[in-house]
Motif scaffolding. Sequence first.
Motif, short mmCIF file in Angstrom:
data_model
loop_
_atom_site.label_atom_id
_atom_site.label_comp_id
_atom_site.label_asym_id
_atom_site.label_seq_id
_atom_site.Cartn_x
_atom_site.Cartn_y
_atom_site.Cartn_z
N THR A 255 -51.77 -39.86 -43.93
CA THR A 255 -52.75 -40.12 -42.87
C THR A 255 -53.47 -38.81 -42.59
O THR A 255 -52.95 -37.72 -42.84
CB THR A 255 -52.06 -40.60 -41.59
OG1 THR A 255 -50.97 -39.70 -41.26
CG2 THR A 255 -51.51 -42.00 -41.76
N GLN B 45 -57.50 -46.03 -42.35
CA GLN B 45 -57.05 -46.17 -43.72
C GLN B 45 -55.79 -45.34 -43.93
O GLN B 45 -55.57 -44.33 -43.25
CB GLN B 45 -58.12 -45.68 -44.70
CG GLN B 45 -59.40 -46.50 -44.72
CD GLN B 45 -60.43 -45.88 -45.64
OE1 GLN B 45 -60.53 -44.66 -45.76
NE2 GLN B 45 -61.23 -46.72 -46.30
N LEU B 46 -55.00 -45.77 -44.88
CA LEU B 46 -53.84 -45.01 -45.34
C LEU B 46 -54.09 -44.62 -46.79
O LEU B 46 -54.43 -45.47 -47.61
CB LEU B 46 -52.57 -45.86 -45.23
CG LEU B 46 -51.27 -45.23 -45.75
CD1 LEU B 46 -50.83 -44.08 -44.85
CD2 LEU B 46 -50.17 -46.30 -45.84
N LYS C 267 -57.77 -50.16 -36.34
CA LYS C 267 -57.37 -48.78 -36.57
C LYS C 267 -56.10 -48.51 -35.78
O LYS C 267 -55.64 -49.34 -34.99
CB LYS C 267 -58.47 -47.81 -36.15
CG LYS C 267 -58.78 -47.79 -34.64
CD LYS C 267 -59.88 -46.79 -34.33
CE LYS C 267 -60.12 -46.67 -32.82
NZ LYS C 267 -61.19 -45.70 -32.52
N LYS D 196 -50.64 -49.59 -36.78
CA LYS D 196 -50.93 -50.47 -37.92
C LYS D 196 -50.58 -49.77 -39.24
O LYS D 196 -49.96 -50.37 -40.13
CB LYS D 196 -52.41 -50.85 -37.92
CG LYS D 196 -52.79 -51.96 -36.96
CD LYS D 196 -54.27 -52.21 -36.99
CE LYS D 196 -54.65 -53.50 -36.28
NZ LYS D 196 -54.38 -54.71 -37.07
N ALA D 197 -50.98 -48.50 -39.36
CA ALA D 197 -50.66 -47.76 -40.58
C ALA D 197 -49.15 -47.69 -40.79
O ALA D 197 -48.67 -47.70 -41.94
CB ALA D 197 -51.26 -46.36 -40.51
N VAL E 121 -53.50 -55.80 -40.58
CA VAL E 121 -52.06 -55.48 -40.66
C VAL E 121 -51.48 -55.49 -39.24
O VAL E 121 -52.07 -54.94 -38.30
CB VAL E 121 -51.86 -54.09 -41.30
CG1 VAL E 121 -50.39 -53.69 -41.27
CG2 VAL E 121 -52.39 -54.10 -42.73
N LYS F 36 -56.97 -50.14 -46.22
CA LYS F 36 -57.44 -50.38 -44.86
C LYS F 36 -56.35 -51.06 -44.04
O LYS F 36 -55.65 -51.95 -44.54
CB LYS F 36 -58.70 -51.25 -44.89
CG LYS F 36 -59.95 -50.52 -45.38
CD LYS F 36 -61.16 -51.40 -45.23
CE LYS F 36 -62.43 -50.65 -45.59
NZ LYS F 36 -62.73 -49.55 -44.62
N VAL F 37 -56.23 -50.65 -42.78
CA VAL F 37 -55.19 -51.26 -41.94
C VAL F 37 -55.62 -52.64 -41.48
O VAL F 37 -54.78 -53.51 -41.25
CB VAL F 37 -54.84 -50.36 -40.74
CG1 VAL F 37 -54.34 -49.00 -41.21
CG2 VAL F 37 -56.01 -50.20 -39.78
N LEU G 229 -47.78 -50.50 -42.87
CA LEU G 229 -48.01 -50.29 -44.30
C LEU G 229 -47.06 -49.24 -44.87
O LEU G 229 -46.53 -49.40 -45.98
CB LEU G 229 -49.45 -49.84 -44.53
CG LEU G 229 -50.56 -50.89 -44.35
CD1 LEU G 229 -51.92 -50.24 -44.56
CD2 LEU G 229 -50.37 -52.04 -45.32
#
Length: 546
Positions: A14, A263-264, A34, A38-39, A293, A289-290, A42
């Motif tokens: 990140t 994004q991750l 965002k 959320k990230a 998610v 993209k999160v 993933l």
Amino acid sequence: MADKKAMTVLILMTSDVHGFVLPRDYGTGEPVAKGLAKAATLIRRLRRDYPWHLTLDNGDLIQGSPLTFYHARYGGDTPHPMVACLESLSYDAAVVGNHEFNYGPGVLTKVVGEAKFPWLAANICRKGTTEPAFGAPYLLRTFPGGCRVAVLGLTTKYIPFWEHPQNIAAWDFIDPVEAARVWVPFLRGEKGADVVIVAYHGGLERDPESGEALERLTGENQAYQICTEVEGIDVLLGGHQHRGVVAEVAGVRVIQPENDARQLAKVLLTLERDRGHWRLAGKEADLLKVGDVPVDAEIERIVRPYEEKTQAWLEQPLGRVRGDMRINDPMAARLADNPYIEFVNRVQMHYSGAPISCASIFADTCPGFSAQVTMRQILANYMYPNTLRVLRVRGETIRQALEVTATFFARGSDGTPGVNPAFCRPKVQHYNYDMWEGIEYILDISRPVGSRVVLLNRGGEPLDPARLYDVVMNNYRAAGGSLYGMFSGAEVVRDIQTEVSELLTNYFLEHEWVEAACDHNWRVIGCSGEEQGRSEARAYKTDVMA
């Protein structure tokens, strides 16, 4: 060939999270795609599929949202929410970003001390030394079979052009290219790294394919230079520019995600072992993209107490506005004087005593102020922890700055004003368009760049190019960074150490009513008739309401 083996190492990264955890807009309360929560979903999901992995943050973690602003000001000794989140996710390391210094050395020292993971910054050294200030500037991980993956942390050297001297007095910021020339061979040689990853809080200054400059080559971003001039790098993890990039430069895989954990970054390294040595056989990079998610429940649990206090603070009523100080059309607000920017400039002049001021609308999302002003609106408009500085500059310097400001506009074939792509790529820089108070000026965007200032007066008389004038502006602008090098080295008349967001807050608290008014001391001409008419109609409406 009997001893040949293979393995895959997952790298997750990140960058420029800027304190955004939960996926809700702080201004509107609406859901947004965002946030670290959320990230995190993933991250946990991907690591289940790949047992050998590293998870990294590439800087600008602890500044940028009301959550981190509130914690820096009122959090006291409680653990930092962003560190708590990264600890929960078992991050392996973080890189020091330029915004890590915004709240001063005390906050940064506390954050670094709380973290169990290391903070990497090879080119940030203790003052007067070449010793990395935050300990070993690299992470070296040995995976099963003896495969060694090294991560070297680097940071943009441009920090002294933005930051308060008192916030960085203990450190020197050396060229990251030179630092990489020292540390990459060290990691390859003495430490025996099979793979070297550079995690650089900075971005690409040149197009990865053509090599053409994407921006003025100030040294703020040097990822292309690092890839082309330093041998032995396999992957460069970038950031700072708030844009998604996946590219190849001189054989180096380059990836950087968008800001606010939209994004991750994912990198898969395929390694093969032959005759006792590991060889990098493949490098795949992707930005995830999160989007839809779901939020990670553990991260939500960790941040919830901090978030509840922040939300209560944001709802505090501060004052009332008589008239209309909203920004309904960001382009129109940049084409003619308007109550919002007039107010910000007047507040800067009020607390500094300077007769001239410049300020900007930082982003198209800035809402202005409604009839009832809250802390939420203050931070939605003024999200940066800037303070004020009064510079003594010549009239010619003011003209030069206005000519830079005028380059913000690009005219379409029909004369319709738009934003110059240079202010959008590689990073959106609407904050580099200033609007001034205390002088009268007209910008004609139909004229060539460099000759767009067609009127420049003070008190009805032409501004004397040789005379000295006191001008108040934020500390970022006063340092001469980015496009405004003409301010670099100017005499500093006064430093106001209170943040502008606090000054705006204080002004509302000190006045029962604030009038939405403006004196129409500036405007932009040379637009199409329709757009010019909208601008003039807006100005007329403002006059009537005031």
